[in-house]
Design a protein around this motif. Structure first.
Motif, short mmCIF file in Angstrom:
data_model
loop_
_atom_site.label_atom_id
_atom_site.label_comp_id
_atom_site.label_asym_id
_atom_site.label_seq_id
_atom_site.Cartn_x
_atom_site.Cartn_y
_atom_site.Cartn_z
N THR A 156 0.86 -1.20 0.00
CA THR A 156 0.00 0.00 0.00
C THR A 156 0.89 1.24 0.00
OG1 THR A 156 -0.10 -0.05 2.42
CG2 THR A 156 -1.87 -1.16 1.23
N ASP A 157 0.31 2.34 -0.51
CA ASP A 157 1.08 3.58 -0.53
C ASP A 157 0.92 4.32 0.80
OD1 ASP A 157 -1.46 4.63 -0.58
OD2 ASP A 157 -1.41 5.15 -2.71
N ALA A 158 1.42 5.51 0.84
CA ALA A 158 1.39 6.29 2.08
C ALA A 158 -0.02 6.63 2.51
CB ALA A 158 2.22 7.56 1.92
N ASP A 159 -0.95 6.66 1.56
CA ASP A 159 -2.36 6.93 1.88
C ASP A 159 -3.16 5.68 2.14
OD1 ASP A 159 -1.88 9.65 1.60
OD2 ASP A 159 -2.20 9.56 -0.58
N ASP A 160 -2.48 4.57 2.25
CA ASP A 160 -3.10 3.27 2.54
C ASP A 160 -3.93 2.76 1.37
OD1 ASP A 160 -3.29 1.09 4.20
OD2 ASP A 160 -5.12 1.77 5.18
N ASN A 161 -3.57 3.17 0.16
CA ASN A 161 -4.24 2.65 -1.04
C ASN A 161 -3.47 1.43 -1.54
OD1 ASN A 161 -6.20 4.77 -1.14
ND2 ASN A 161 -4.61 6.13 -1.98
N THR A 162 -4.20 0.41 -1.99
CA THR A 162 -3.57 -0.82 -2.46
C THR A 162 -2.85 -0.57 -3.78
OG1 THR A 162 -5.27 -2.16 -1.38
CG2 THR A 162 -3.99 -3.21 -3.14
N VAL A 163 -1.60 -0.98 -3.82
CA VAL A 163 -0.80 -0.85 -5.04
C VAL A 163 -0.66 -2.21 -5.72
CG1 VAL A 163 1.45 -0.19 -6.00
CG2 VAL A 163 0.47 1.09 -4.07
N VAL A 164 -0.25 -3.23 -4.96
CA VAL A 164 -0.09 -4.59 -5.48
C VAL A 164 -0.56 -5.56 -4.40
CG1 VAL A 164 1.50 -6.33 -6.37
CG2 VAL A 164 1.88 -3.92 -6.90
N ARG A 165 -1.27 -6.61 -4.82
CA ARG A 165 -1.71 -7.67 -3.91
C ARG A 165 -1.43 -9.01 -4.57
NH1 ARG A 165 -5.50 -7.96 0.22
NH2 ARG A 165 -6.30 -5.89 -0.30
N MET A 166 -0.84 -9.92 -3.83
CA MET A 166 -0.56 -11.26 -4.34
C MET A 166 -0.85 -12.29 -3.25
SD MET A 166 2.94 -11.16 -6.59
CE MET A 166 3.01 -10.34 -8.18
N GLY A 167 -1.20 -13.49 -3.69
CA GLY A 167 -1.43 -14.59 -2.76
C GLY A 167 -2.81 -14.52 -2.12
N GLU A 168 -2.98 -15.32 -1.07
CA GLU A 168 -4.26 -15.39 -0.39
C GLU A 168 -4.48 -14.16 0.48
OE1 GLU A 168 -4.88 -18.96 1.75
OE2 GLU A 168 -4.10 -20.28 0.17
N ARG A 169 -5.74 -13.75 0.51
CA ARG A 169 -6.07 -12.57 1.32
C ARG A 169 -6.34 -12.93 2.78
NH1 ARG A 169 -10.13 -8.83 -2.45
NH2 ARG A 169 -8.72 -8.65 -4.24
N ASN A 170 -7.02 -14.03 2.98
CA ASN A 170 -7.42 -14.41 4.34
C ASN A 170 -7.05 -15.87 4.61
OD1 ASN A 170 -8.75 -11.86 4.97
ND2 ASN A 170 -10.36 -12.54 3.55
N PRO A 171 -5.77 -16.15 4.75
CA PRO A 171 -5.38 -17.53 5.07
C PRO A 171 -5.78 -17.90 6.49
CG PRO A 171 -3.49 -16.09 5.18
CD PRO A 171 -4.62 -15.26 4.66
N GLN A 172 -5.85 -19.19 6.75
CA GLN A 172 -6.22 -19.65 8.09
C GLN A 172 -5.05 -19.43 9.05
OE1 GLN A 172 -7.40 -23.74 7.72
NE2 GLN A 172 -9.33 -23.25 6.70
N GLN A 173 -5.39 -18.92 10.24
CA GLN A 173 -4.42 -18.70 11.31
C GLN A 173 -3.19 -17.95 10.80
OE1 GLN A 173 -4.03 -22.84 12.29
NE2 GLN A 173 -5.49 -22.68 13.98
N PRO A 174 -3.39 -16.70 10.36
CA PRO A 174 -2.27 -15.98 9.75
C PRO A 174 -1.36 -15.32 10.78
CG PRO A 174 -4.23 -14.63 9.70
CD PRO A 174 -4.63 -15.94 10.35
N ILE A 175 -0.13 -15.09 10.35
CA ILE A 175 0.81 -14.23 11.06
C ILE A 175 1.04 -13.02 10.15
CG2 ILE A 175 3.15 -13.97 11.95
CD1 ILE A 175 3.19 -16.88 12.60
N ILE A 176 0.65 -11.84 10.61
CA ILE A 176 0.71 -10.64 9.78
C ILE A 176 1.83 -9.73 10.30
CG2 ILE A 176 -0.56 -8.62 8.97
CD1 ILE A 176 -3.13 -10.22 9.33
N HIS A 177 2.64 -9.29 9.37
CA HIS A 177 3.76 -8.42 9.73
C HIS A 177 3.82 -7.26 8.72
CE1 HIS A 177 7.58 -7.41 11.63
NE2 HIS A 177 8.08 -7.18 10.41
N HIS A 178 3.95 -6.05 9.24
CA HIS A 178 4.00 -4.86 8.40
C HIS A 178 5.43 -4.32 8.37
CE1 HIS A 178 -0.40 -4.76 8.32
NE2 HIS A 178 -0.37 -4.92 9.64
#
Length: 297
Positions: free
Chosen positions: A114-136
């Motif tokens: 996402t850009d500085a305004d939190d707009n999506t630029v590129v998305r790949m892979g699964e959006r909602n995998p089971q039991q995810p670990i999310i890191h920014h």
């Protein structure tokens, strides 16, 4: 009598023809000590196996989680600057190539830029995998003044589903190996106890049941393995020694009783000879029944 039951002979009787359960019940009846020992060995070994398996799974789980975090840290260290540069230049083709390479890493299920305004630029892979670990990971660009400007964020989504699948596969492997090891160890322990304890206890029981006055001269001799030195007696040897000492004491006591009987009989004969030589009549009666107990000739 209590027959000496051999474990190997008992195990040979466990055949489909006679029935496995029937053989187990017969073994339980003929060797209750061995059956009880085997039962507790299996229970304790199974509990230890379960605890060991659980501990191993916890350690493997922590190891896998640590590997995922190390992989995310590797992505941050090696790709943060390159992805930030591509985002600044709006080079979507290069971004796709970079994200595709990151997505091929194990356990990485999804990527989002996402850009500085939190707009999506590129998305790949699964959006909602089971039991995810999310890191920014924040993305920066250094301007002509040398200052870092926040231009966007790359979000890494790792899934624990593969981790749990690996753990489940390890559960069956670990339980299978530990189960086989438990049964083998239990069998060997039972065999050792059968050779060193149960068989010799049966010999003691048979000897005790067959002990009579006519065979007190036969000593109790326990069978011992050839690999066990006779100079190292154990508790059962002490029991055997106590039996033999009791046997010798009984023989001595019986000899003393018989000697006393002979002496009493001789004394009675002397007494009878003296009383019979008297001119008077010697009469002994019971005070209550007034029956004649003794009278001289």
């Amino acid at each position: 009598t209590l027959p000496g039951v051999d474990l190997l002979d008992t195990l040979k009787t466990i055949t489909p023809k006679k029935g496995f359960l029937r053989s187990i019940f017969r073994y339980r009846k003929e060797t209750p000590l061995g059956y009880t020992l085997l039962f507790y060995i299996l229970i304790v070994s199974s509990l230890i196996t379960l605890l060991g398996t659980g501990l191993q799974l916890v350690l493997d789980y922590r190891k896998d989680i640590s590997m995922i975090r190390d992989r995310i840290q590797y992505i941050q260290d090696s790709h943060q600057a390159a992805v930030g540069s591509s985002l600044w230049n709006m080079d979507h083709e290069l971004l796709n190539t970079q994200l595709t390479g990151i997505l091929e890493l194990p356990d990485i299920e999804g990527l989002l830029i996402t850009d500085a305004d939190d707009n999506t630029v590129v998305r790949m892979g699964e959006r909602n995998p089971q039991q995810p670990i999310i890191h920014h990971i924040p993305l920066f660009h250094t301007d002509w003044k040398g200052q870092e400007v926040h231009i966007g964020t790359i979000t890494i989504v790792a899934s624990l589903s593969v981790v749990f699948e690996r753990l489940m596969s390890r559960v069956f492997v670990i339980l299978g190996v530990q189960g086989v090891k438990t049964f083998l160890i239990s069998g060997f322990i039972l065999l050792i106890v059968q050779v060193l304890v149960t068989r010799r206890l049966s010999e003691i029981a048979v000897y005790a049941q067959r002990m009579e006055l006519s065979n007190l001269h036969v000593p109790l001799l326990l069978s011992r393995s050839k690999n066990i030195s006779s100079s190292s007696p154990d508790e059962l040897d002490w029991v055997s020694q106590a039996f033999n000492e009791m046997r010798l004491k009984m023989i001595d006591d019986i000899s003393q009783i018989r000697q006393a009987e002979v002496e009493i009989q001789a004394a009675y004969q002397r007494f009878r000879l003296v009383v019979d030589s008297l001119d008077s009549v010697v009469l002994v009666t019971d005070q209550k029944s007034h029956q004649i107990i003794f009278i001289n000739n």
